[in-house]
Enzyme design. Structure first.
Site, PDB file in Angstrom:
ATOM      1  N   LYS A  73     -13.172  -3.383   3.365  1.00 39.73           N
ATOM      2  CA  LYS A  73     -13.084  -1.890   3.444  1.00 39.73           C
ATOM      3  C   LYS A  73     -14.015  -1.585   1.916  1.00 39.73           C
ATOM      4  CE  LYS A  73      -8.319  -1.621   5.353  1.00 39.73           C
ATOM      5  NZ  LYS A  73      -7.008  -1.519   4.867  1.00 39.73           N
ATOM      6  N   GLN A 111      -2.919  -1.262   0.322  1.00 41.66           N
ATOM      7  CA  GLN A 111      -2.762  -2.056   1.011  1.00 41.66           C
ATOM      8  C   GLN A 111      -1.354  -2.731   1.467  1.00 41.66           C
ATOM      9  OE1 GLN A 111      -5.510  -2.850   3.013  1.00 41.66           O
ATOM     10  NE2 GLN A 111      -4.652  -4.393   4.361  1.00 41.66           N
ATOM     11  N   ASP A 167      -5.034   6.479   4.818  1.00 40.38           N
ATOM     12  CA  ASP A 167      -4.465   5.702   6.013  1.00 40.38           C
ATOM     13  C   ASP A 167      -3.783   6.570   6.860  1.00 40.38           C
ATOM     14  OD1 ASP A 167      -5.051   2.975   5.968  1.00 40.38           O
ATOM     15  OD2 ASP A 167      -3.893   2.797   4.289  1.00 40.38           O
TER      16      ASP A 167
HETATM   17  N1  GUN Z   1      -2.297  -3.730   6.495  1.00 45.71           N
HETATM   18  C1  GUN Z   1      -2.606  -3.954   7.736  1.00 45.71           C
HETATM   19  N2  GUN Z   1      -3.304  -3.005   8.288  1.00 45.71           N
HETATM   20  C2  GUN Z   1      -3.334  -2.015   7.268  1.00 45.71           C
HETATM   21  C3  GUN Z   1      -3.947  -0.878   7.179  1.00 45.71           C
HETATM   22  O1  GUN Z   1      -4.573  -0.391   8.210  1.00 45.71           O
HETATM   23  N3  GUN Z   1      -3.828  -0.191   6.077  1.00 45.71           N
HETATM   24  C4  GUN Z   1      -3.178  -0.332   4.948  1.00 45.71           C
HETATM   25  N4  GUN Z   1      -3.192   0.235   3.963  1.00 45.71           N
HETATM   26  N5  GUN Z   1      -2.568  -1.799   5.117  1.00 45.71           N
HETATM   27  C5  GUN Z   1      -2.561  -2.460   6.300  1.00 45.71           C
END
Ligand code: GUN
Length: 282
Positions: free
Chosen positions: A54, A98, A121
């Protein structure tokens, strides 16, 4: 094999290129870059890889990233304090925590402190509620990416039979709402559904997000269907989907591979959310 492969990497690259143009224009106009704060707590191996991807995607596309790698021992209070600081930081347009968080930290409590305008998100109750009501909102990235993948096929969602297998807050529920918004007839199947094959066999669009390697096989799929595989199952260092690619690709019209299907779209749509958040705050 009869199915056409939906190339998530190519579609994600196109979306990221559009994001970069908008992010550069914003930088020129505002004298600052759009910004994403990424918070990682603990040492989860997969989370570290996701976060690294990311952050690289931000850096490659003219979005500033602010990375916070916190120890496993971080308290809920410390995390909330950091989020509150980022909520007030004008250089930060989006905040991402995350998941999963360590077990001593309550995920819902922590997430509820992110400003809804900066919810990169789209996981907050306010944004999920707005999605349900059909109001403009920041939506969860993977479901938005799935809609783009389906659109790329040219298959009409209006009136299509869409079946979603899995009912998570991150994928199953929001993708069902997005499909509904696109006028599909949506059926949700889950672990308590009696014989989901009765539904999957009639699906024009089949979205599978359950986390079970190879659950869906060719005889469970309608001829010509669009099959979207959200599964990310790791075995012996390799990644596998929830769909048995070999048998399903003989029946489906379109299919996403794993890797290279849905995965790259999640990051691309995250960048799109940052653009949306930054422009909304402008
Ligand atoms: N953990 C697994 N997928 C995601 C996601 O799309 N966003 C976040 N913040 N954590 C995750």
């Amino acid at each position: 094999m009869s199915a056409q492969i939906i190339d998530g990497r190519k579609i994600a690259a196109e979306i990221k290129a559009q994001v970069k143009v908008e992010a550069e224009a914003f930088w020129k106009r505002k004298g600052r870059k759009m910004g994403l704060a990424v918070i990682l707590v603990g040492d989860d191996f997969a989370s570290k890889i996701y976060v690294r991807n990311k952050i690289s995607a931000c850096n490659e596309n003219c979005i500033r990233s602010f990375s916070y790698e916190l120890p496993e021992s971080t308290t809920e209070e410390e995390l909330i304090e950091l989020i509150q600081k980022l909520n007030c930081d004008d250089n930060v347009d989006g905040i991402l925590v995350q998941l999963p968080l360590p077990p001593h930290i309550r995920q819902n409590v922590v997430l509820s402190h992110i400003s809804a305008n900066k919810d990169a998100d789209g996981f907050l109750a306010e944004n999920a509620g707005n999605l349900m009501l059909g109001n403009p909102s920041l939506n969860a990235c993977t479901p938005c990416g799935i809609i783009e993948l389906i659109r790329s096929t040219g298959v009409n969602l209006d009136g299509a039979n869409a079946v979603v297998i899995g009912r998570s807050n991150i994928v199953g529920k929001p993708i069902s709402l997005l499909l509904l918004e696109n006028h599909a007839t949506v059926t949700m199947c889950h672990s308590h559904t009696a014989n989901f094959v009765n539904f999957s066999r009639h699906a024009d669009i089949l979205v599978v997000a359950v986390g079970k390697k190879g659950l869906i096989t060719g005889e469970m799929v309608k001829q010509g269907a669009v099959v979207i595989d959200v599964g990310m199952n790791r075995k012996d260092g390799k990644l596998f989907g929830d769909v048995d690619f070999d048998s399903v690709s003989k029946v489906a019209g379109y299919i996403t591979p794993v890797p290279g299907g849905v995965g790259p779209m999640t990051v691309a749509m995250l960048l799109k959310n940052i653009v949306k958040a930054a422009l909304r705050l402008e």
